[in-house]
Scaffold this motif. Sequence first.
Motif: not given
Length: 277
Positions: A89-106
Amino acid sequence: MMALPAKRKPLENVTVEDADTLDCGICYRPLKPPVFQCAVGHSICSRCRDKLVAAGRSLQCHVCRVPLIGGYQRCIALEKVLDSIRLPCENAAHGCDVRPAHYDHGEHARACPHKPCYCPADACGFAGSTAALVGHLAAAHGWPCTTDTRPWVCVKVNLRDGFNAVSVHASGQQHLFLLNVARSPFGRAISVSCVHPHQTVRFEVRLKYSRNENAHGGGVCRGHSQQSQFTVACTDLSGGPPSSDESFQFFLPKCVHPDFIRTIAATFEVLHVTISV
């Protein structure tokens, strides 16, 4: 009986050189299951396939013009590949550890609970959660902060000129309100905005002020009371603080609250929370 092969470890630091290969060949949106293809392997998303069928244009491939006997077919292998491509996730630096599938990233990024808010102070690059921002405003800038308030509860706020923060817990989340007190030739204007990473939340709030004393004798009126109830939308402050023209203003005339009084004693209350889908 043949033993099943051991499952391989995830591949690290993989680069997709041509990201277009992960997009639909018609609408160019990211492919997501179910995926369909022609006999040669040109793939399209289910939405475009349904449109072609409805328009009677599914007799041949949209790219190679190969006749489609039986129409586009499911491509299970590509669906598995798409499901296996995971991005941080683009918010990994702010604590998000979710790794969504490519098509669900946005879609995940738009709803991510770790999406940061930004400090409204000039030349301050702080970004973090609402809770972190509350602490930052008090520690780094010394702004008055009223914390741990709840909806439907009146809270007394002593407002100084400039930004004042009020933290409200509602619907299981923390919301930060900024009350900006600005001097004008005729008194003080108070604008209210809500700081939250998602703009689908709206608040109905009420701001009240009353004064019933004759301060310093003479020029101040003995009795004055006013209140306003209004809707406040949310902003993550990524574009800076809202301008006063875009925020509700609660105006106190100078005769009610003269310049020699340093703080404004008012009450702030959240009446209703609306979350749009």
